[in-house]
Design a protein around this motif. Structure first.
Motif, PDB file in Angstrom:
ATOM      1  N   LYS A 145       0.818  -1.215   0.000  1.00 35.67           N
ATOM      2  CA  LYS A 145       0.000   0.000   0.000  1.00 35.67           C
ATOM      3  C   LYS A 145       0.850   1.263   0.000  1.00 35.67           C
ATOM      4  O   LYS A 145       0.418   2.318   0.456  1.00 35.67           O
ATOM      5  CB  LYS A 145      -0.922   0.005   1.232  1.00 35.67           C
ATOM      6  N   VAL A 146       2.063   1.170  -0.515  1.00 38.48           N
ATOM      7  CA  VAL A 146       2.968   2.311  -0.519  1.00 38.48           C
ATOM      8  C   VAL A 146       3.721   2.365  -1.837  1.00 38.48           C
ATOM      9  O   VAL A 146       3.984   1.331  -2.470  1.00 38.48           O
ATOM     10  CB  VAL A 146       3.968   2.225   0.672  1.00 38.48           C
ATOM     11  N   ALA A 147       4.053   3.574  -2.285  1.00 34.90           N
ATOM     12  CA  ALA A 147       4.846   3.754  -3.497  1.00 34.90           C
ATOM     13  C   ALA A 147       5.846   4.880  -3.270  1.00 34.90           C
ATOM     14  O   ALA A 147       5.630   5.766  -2.436  1.00 34.90           O
ATOM     15  CB  ALA A 147       3.953   4.093  -4.693  1.00 34.90           C
ATOM     16  N   LEU A 148       6.923   4.827  -4.000  1.00 39.28           N
ATOM     17  CA  LEU A 148       7.904   5.906  -4.018  1.00 39.28           C
ATOM     18  C   LEU A 148       7.591   6.814  -5.201  1.00 39.28           C
ATOM     19  O   LEU A 148       7.461   6.349  -6.331  1.00 39.28           O
ATOM     20  CB  LEU A 148       9.315   5.332  -4.160  1.00 39.28           C
ATOM     21  N   VAL A 149       7.444   8.112  -4.935  1.00 43.03           N
ATOM     22  CA  VAL A 149       7.257   9.079  -6.010  1.00 43.03           C
ATOM     23  C   VAL A 149       8.612   9.704  -6.300  1.00 43.03           C
ATOM     24  O   VAL A 149       9.238  10.310  -5.418  1.00 43.03           O
ATOM     25  CB  VAL A 149       6.234  10.168  -5.621  1.00 43.03           C
ATOM     26  N   SER A 150       9.098   9.538  -7.518  1.00 38.64           N
ATOM     27  CA  SER A 150      10.432  10.022  -7.869  1.00 38.64           C
ATOM     28  C   SER A 150      10.407  10.848  -9.141  1.00 38.64           C
ATOM     29  O   SER A 150       9.762  10.493 -10.122  1.00 38.64           O
ATOM     30  CB  SER A 150      11.395   8.836  -8.048  1.00 38.64           C
ATOM     31  N   SER A 151      11.151  11.955  -9.107  1.00 44.26           N
ATOM     32  CA  SER A 151      11.311  12.800 -10.293  1.00 44.26           C
ATOM     33  C   SER A 151      12.506  12.356 -11.123  1.00 44.26           C
ATOM     34  O   SER A 151      12.734  12.888 -12.203  1.00 44.26           O
ATOM     35  CB  SER A 151      11.515  14.254  -9.861  1.00 44.26           C
ATOM     36  N   PHE A 152      13.293  11.409 -10.594  1.00 40.07           N
ATOM     37  CA  PHE A 152      14.567  11.012 -11.208  1.00 40.07           C
ATOM     38  C   PHE A 152      15.422  12.254 -11.426  1.00 40.07           C
ATOM     39  O   PHE A 152      16.023  12.449 -12.469  1.00 40.07           O
ATOM     40  CB  PHE A 152      14.348  10.224 -12.496  1.00 40.07           C
ATOM     41  N   GLY A 153      15.457  13.085 -10.374  1.00 41.29           N
ATOM     42  CA  GLY A 153      16.242  14.307 -10.389  1.00 41.29           C
ATOM     43  C   GLY A 153      17.657  14.069  -9.898  1.00 41.29           C
ATOM     44  O   GLY A 153      18.125  12.933  -9.797  1.00 41.29           O
ATOM     45  N   THR A 154      18.318  15.156  -9.507  1.00 43.38           N
ATOM     46  CA  THR A 154      19.752  15.079  -9.222  1.00 43.38           C
ATOM     47  C   THR A 154      20.105  14.270  -7.977  1.00 43.38           C
ATOM     48  O   THR A 154      21.222  13.762  -7.876  1.00 43.38           O
ATOM     49  CB  THR A 154      20.334  16.490  -9.073  1.00 43.38           C
ATOM     50  N   GLU A 155      19.192  14.163  -7.017  1.00 47.76           N
ATOM     51  CA  GLU A 155      19.479  13.397  -5.807  1.00 47.76           C
ATOM     52  C   GLU A 155      18.618  12.145  -5.683  1.00 47.76           C
ATOM     53  O   GLU A 155      18.675  11.437  -4.680  1.00 47.76           O
ATOM     54  CB  GLU A 155      19.276  14.287  -4.575  1.00 47.76           C
ATOM     55  N   SER A 156      17.850  11.852  -6.705  1.00 46.53           N
ATOM     56  CA  SER A 156      16.879  10.751  -6.630  1.00 46.53           C
ATOM     57  C   SER A 156      17.526   9.382  -6.495  1.00 46.53           C
ATOM     58  O   SER A 156      16.923   8.463  -5.928  1.00 46.53           O
ATOM     59  CB  SER A 156      15.982  10.763  -7.875  1.00 46.53           C
ATOM     60  N   PRO A 202      13.042  -4.253  -4.506  1.00 46.59           N
ATOM     61  CA  PRO A 202      13.109  -3.621  -5.823  1.00 46.59           C
ATOM     62  C   PRO A 202      11.781  -3.613  -6.569  1.00 46.59           C
ATOM     63  O   PRO A 202      11.644  -2.937  -7.594  1.00 46.59           O
ATOM     64  CB  PRO A 202      14.147  -4.460  -6.570  1.00 46.59           C
ATOM     65  N   ALA A 203      10.779  -4.349  -6.048  1.00 49.70           N
ATOM     66  CA  ALA A 203       9.458  -4.366  -6.674  1.00 49.70           C
ATOM     67  C   ALA A 203       8.536  -3.294  -6.102  1.00 49.70           C
ATOM     68  O   ALA A 203       7.375  -3.186  -6.511  1.00 49.70           O
ATOM     69  CB  ALA A 203       8.807  -5.740  -6.507  1.00 49.70           C
ATOM     70  N   THR A 204       9.038  -2.482  -5.173  1.00 50.63           N
ATOM     71  CA  THR A 204       8.248  -1.367  -4.655  1.00 50.63           C
ATOM     72  C   THR A 204       7.862  -0.451  -5.818  1.00 50.63           C
ATOM     73  O   THR A 204       8.719  -0.054  -6.602  1.00 50.63           O
ATOM     74  CB  THR A 204       9.054  -0.557  -3.621  1.00 50.63           C
ATOM     75  N   PRO A 205       6.587  -0.117  -5.954  1.00 49.87           N
ATOM     76  CA  PRO A 205       6.188   0.753  -7.067  1.00 49.87           C
ATOM     77  C   PRO A 205       6.906   2.106  -7.017  1.00 49.87           C
ATOM     78  O   PRO A 205       7.026   2.713  -5.944  1.00 49.87           O
ATOM     79  CB  PRO A 205       4.684   0.930  -6.851  1.00 49.87           C
ATOM     80  N   VAL A 206       7.386   2.545  -8.156  1.00 55.70           N
ATOM     81  CA  VAL A 206       7.998   3.866  -8.297  1.00 55.70           C
ATOM     82  C   VAL A 206       7.145   4.664  -9.270  1.00 55.70           C
ATOM     83  O   VAL A 206       6.998   4.285 -10.432  1.00 55.70           O
ATOM     84  CB  VAL A 206       9.447   3.769  -8.817  1.00 55.70           C
ATOM     85  N   VAL A 207       6.565   5.750  -8.784  1.00 54.46           N
ATOM     86  CA  VAL A 207       5.680   6.584  -9.593  1.00 54.46           C
ATOM     87  C   VAL A 207       6.488   7.746 -10.181  1.00 54.46           C
ATOM     88  O   VAL A 207       7.091   8.526  -9.442  1.00 54.46           O
ATOM     89  CB  VAL A 207       4.509   7.117  -8.751  1.00 54.46           C
TER      90      VAL A 207
END
Length: 255
Positions: free
Chosen positions: A52-63, A75-80
């Protein structure tokens, strides 16, 4: 793990939901405050909010750091990933590079709603007319859809990034959802050391003077020594895209 997790509310007034979630956030914060970042993520991802949790990532400079930490847990944790349609090509290439490098298996590319785009930004120049609305159409609304069925989400925000984030906690309430900020207390030198220790790839624009990277039209270079986020919406009364604000229609308000 907390002995009897409080179910996050789905009904009731917005204030009632927020108060219940604030209580839950306080409990969770107490439970992870003295843990390492890794151990805190294990507890929150694999125990408290499993599935019931996801990581929201911009794939920015510190992501890369938070993505690496989460990948070590699961590694199967959802990345939004919100693809606003206005991102740098370098960010898309970096996303593909990190996804493969870290072995992430559930990166979800979320696009703006076509109907909203046609109505609010038919000429694709809304960023130059109403930056807040552009952020809502291209990032906030898509993220709300992506997180709709989840109880918690993970953010890469840190206290040192800007004055508006200086009091950030590792766990906080946001409406009826928990927001997790695993790197809230990290310092800039810890970020650098972690990149070096784990040989993590850097965002290609960082070396060109972009310590914080968002959408191409609204991201400028930053002078050495300035606030790392000062290149975002430069010369505007705006410091956030809007995804980090609760029950507000404006991304101008500091939080």
């Amino acid at each position: 793990m907390l002995s009897a997790p409080t179910l996050l509310p789905k009904e009731g007034s917005a204030r009632e939901r927020l108060e219940t979630t604030k209580s839950r956030a306080a409990e969770l914060l107490d439970s992870v405050r003295n843990l390492s970042t890794h151990d805190a993520l294990v507890r929150l991802i694999e125990e408290e909010f499993k599935g019931k949790v996801a990581l929201v990532s911009s794939f920015g400079t510190e992501s890369a750091i938070l993505l690496h930490l989460v990948a070590q847990v699961n590694p199967a944790t959802p990345v939004v990933f919100m693809d606003t349609g206005k991102l740098f090509g370098e960010t898309h290439r970096y996303r593909r590079q990190l996804t493969e490098f870290l072995g992430l298996t559930d990166v979800r590319q979320i696009l703006p709603d076509e109907t909203n785009l046609a109505e609010k930004d038919p000429k694709s120049i809304l960023w130059n007319q109403d930056a807040d609305m552009c952020c809502w159409v291209r990032k906030v609304e898509p993220m709300n859809r992506a997180l709709d069925s989840l109880d918690a989400w993970i953010s890469g925000r840190k206290r040192f990034q800007s004055a508006s984030r200086s009091k950030l906690e590792m766990v906080e309430a946001e409406g009826s959802r928990i927001k997790i900020n695993p790197l809230a207390y990290w310092e800039k030198d810890e970020i650098t050391a972690y990149f070096d220790k784990h040989n993590l790839p850097r965002h290609p624009l960082e070396a060109d003077g972009y310590p914080s990277v968002g959408c191409m039209p609204c991201t400028d270079k930053v002078e050495p020594g300035d606030d790392p986020r000062s290149g975002r919406w430069k010369n505007q009364d705006k410091t956030e895209c809007g995804i980090h604000f609760l029950d507000t229609g404006s991304a101008k308000t500091n939080g």
